[in-house]
Design an enzyme around this catalytic site. Structure first.
Site, short mmCIF file in Angstrom:
data_model
loop_
_atom_site.label_atom_id
_atom_site.label_comp_id
_atom_site.label_asym_id
_atom_site.label_seq_id
_atom_site.Cartn_x
_atom_site.Cartn_y
_atom_site.Cartn_z
N SER A 119 0.89 -1.72 0.09
CA SER A 119 -0.07 0.19 0.16
C SER A 119 1.06 1.24 -0.35
CB SER A 119 -0.85 -0.09 1.44
OG SER A 119 -2.36 0.97 0.98
N GLU A 209 -1.99 -3.21 -7.27
CA GLU A 209 -2.88 -3.35 -7.47
C GLU A 209 -3.76 -2.06 -5.66
OE1 GLU A 209 -3.64 -3.01 -3.11
OE2 GLU A 209 -1.87 -1.65 -3.28
N HIS A 279 -5.05 -5.27 -1.08
CA HIS A 279 -5.60 -5.35 0.04
C HIS A 279 -7.58 -6.18 0.00
CE1 HIS A 279 -3.78 -1.25 -0.20
NE2 HIS A 279 -3.82 -1.34 1.02
#
Length: 305
Positions: A119, A209, A279
Site C-alpha cells: 500500500s 493493486e 487489499h
C-alpha cells in the site's frame, strides 16, 4: 536527490533465521489497529523471531504516525541497526513519501535487510529498489493476522529463502515474458511519476493493486501512465485485487474491470489479472526486484529461483 553512488545491483538481503531480530516501525499513517498489530507481532514471535517495537510507535501528527522527523528517525534507527535483520511496517495509509525527502539509503550498506509492507509502503519499496536493494511487497502488521495460513507461510518462505509457489490468475494473452518484478499500489506508484524515486522500468513486470478508488480514478491514473510513455518500456503487467473500486450508486460508470481492460489490453504485452495480492484479498507476498516469469496464456506468475 542523492550524491551517493547507487548500491550494487540487486542486493538480496540474507535469508532470515529464527532468533533474528526484526524491528517494527510506523512510517506512514497513524496507528489505530493496536489489537491487530499485537496479534501479528505474536505470529512473528511464534516463528522464533525476536521483535523490537520502535519507540513511540503510537505517536500521532494528524493522519500521520508522528512528524516526518519522528517517522524518518524510526526508519533510520532500524536501517542502521546492525542487529536488525528485517523492518516490519505497521500499516500503510499515507506519509512514506514525505520521509523520503533528503533520505539516503546508501548511508549504511553494511547490513542489507528485508523491508516488508505494501500500500503506502510502495514508495519505500520502490525507492529502496531504485537504490539497488530487494524487498518484500506483503502484508503489514495490521493486516497479517487476517491472511490465510498459506499466505502467512508464503511470507516466511520468501524471507527465509525457500522457493515460492506460482500464483494463478486470469491470463489476457500476450505470450510469456521474463522480467524484473516491481509490485506496488497503483495510486502510490502513479504519484512517483516524474520524481527521482521512480525506478527505471525497462524490462520490468509491473504488478499493481488498489483499493477504494472508483473506476474513473483508475482510468485517470492508467491514462497518465499511458501518456507518460513508460508503459512502452515494461515487458508485462500483473494485476492483483482492485477491491472496493466501485462507482458511487446511481452514477453512470464503467466497471473497474472494464477500465483495466480498456486501458491495458492494447499494449501488446503479457497481462495476467485476478492474482491473489492486494487489499482485502489474500495478499500473497511478492519479492521486489527479482526475476519473474509472466505467462499470460496460462495466467501464471512465477518467481524465478
Amino acid at each position: 536527490m542523492s550524491s551517493f553512488p547507487p548500491l550494487p545491483s540487486k542486493i538480496l538481503p540474507p535469508p532470515l533465521q529464527p532468533g533474528d531480530l526484526v524491528t517494527v516501525i510506523a512510517p506512514s499513517g497513524a496507528l489505530r489497529e493496536y489489537a491487530a498489530l499485537e496479534k501479528s507481532v505474536e505470529i512473528w514471535r511464534s516463528h522464533g523471531y525476536r521483535v523490537k517495537i520502535s519507540d513511540n510507535l503510537d505517536t500521532r501528527h494528524g493522519y500521520l504516525a508522528g512528524t516526518d522527523t519522528h517517522r524518518r528517525h524510526q526508519l533510520q534507527q532500524a536501517w542502521q541497526d546492525p542487529e536488525c535483520r528485517a523492518i516490519l511496517c505497521a500499516r500503510g495509509g499515507f506519509g512514506s513519501t514525505r520521509i523520503l525527502e533528503d533520505w539516503h539509503w546508501q548511508q549504511n550498506t553494511a547490513y542489507p535487510k528485508w523491508l516488508i509492507g505494501f500500500s503506502d509502503i510502495t514508495a519505500l519499496l520502490w525507492s529502496l529498489y531504485n537504490a539497488g536493494c530487494c524487498s518484500v511487497h506483503g502484508p503489514v502488521l495490521t493486516t497479517l493476522l487476517d491472511e490465510p495460513e498459506w499466505s502467512i507461510q508464503r511470507l516466511f518462505d520468501l524471507v527465509e529463502g525457500r522457493p515460492l509457489a506460482p500464483l494463478k490468475g486470469q491470463g489476457w494473452g500476450g505470450g510469456v515474458r521474463k522480467g524484473i518484478l516491481l509490485p506496488g499500489n497503483l495510486t502510490v506508484a502513479t504519484h512517483l511519476l516524474g520524481t527521482s524515486l521512480l525506478p527505471p522500468l525497462d524490462g520490468v513486470i509491473l504488478a499493481f493493486e488498489d483499493v477504494t478508488e472508483p473506476p474513473y480514478r483508475i482510468d485517470r491514473m492508467l491514462t497518465q501512465w499511458r501518456l507518460s510513455g513508460l508503459l512502452s518500456q515494461v515487458c508485462g503487467i500483473a494485476l492483483g485485487g482492485f477491491t472496493k473500486c466501485e462507482a458511487p450508486p446511481n452514477i453512470p460508470s464503467l466497471s473497474v474491470e472494464e477500465v483495466l481492460g480498456d486501458r491495458l489490453s492494447d499494449l501488446n504485452i503479457p497481462i495476467v489479472a485476478d492474482l491473489p495480492f492486494g487489499h482485502d484479498n489474500p495478499n500473497a507476498a511478492l519479492p521486489v526486484g527479482v526475476m519473474a516469469t509472466l505467462d499470460a496464456e496460462q495466467g501464471i506468475l512465477t518467481i524465478d529461483s
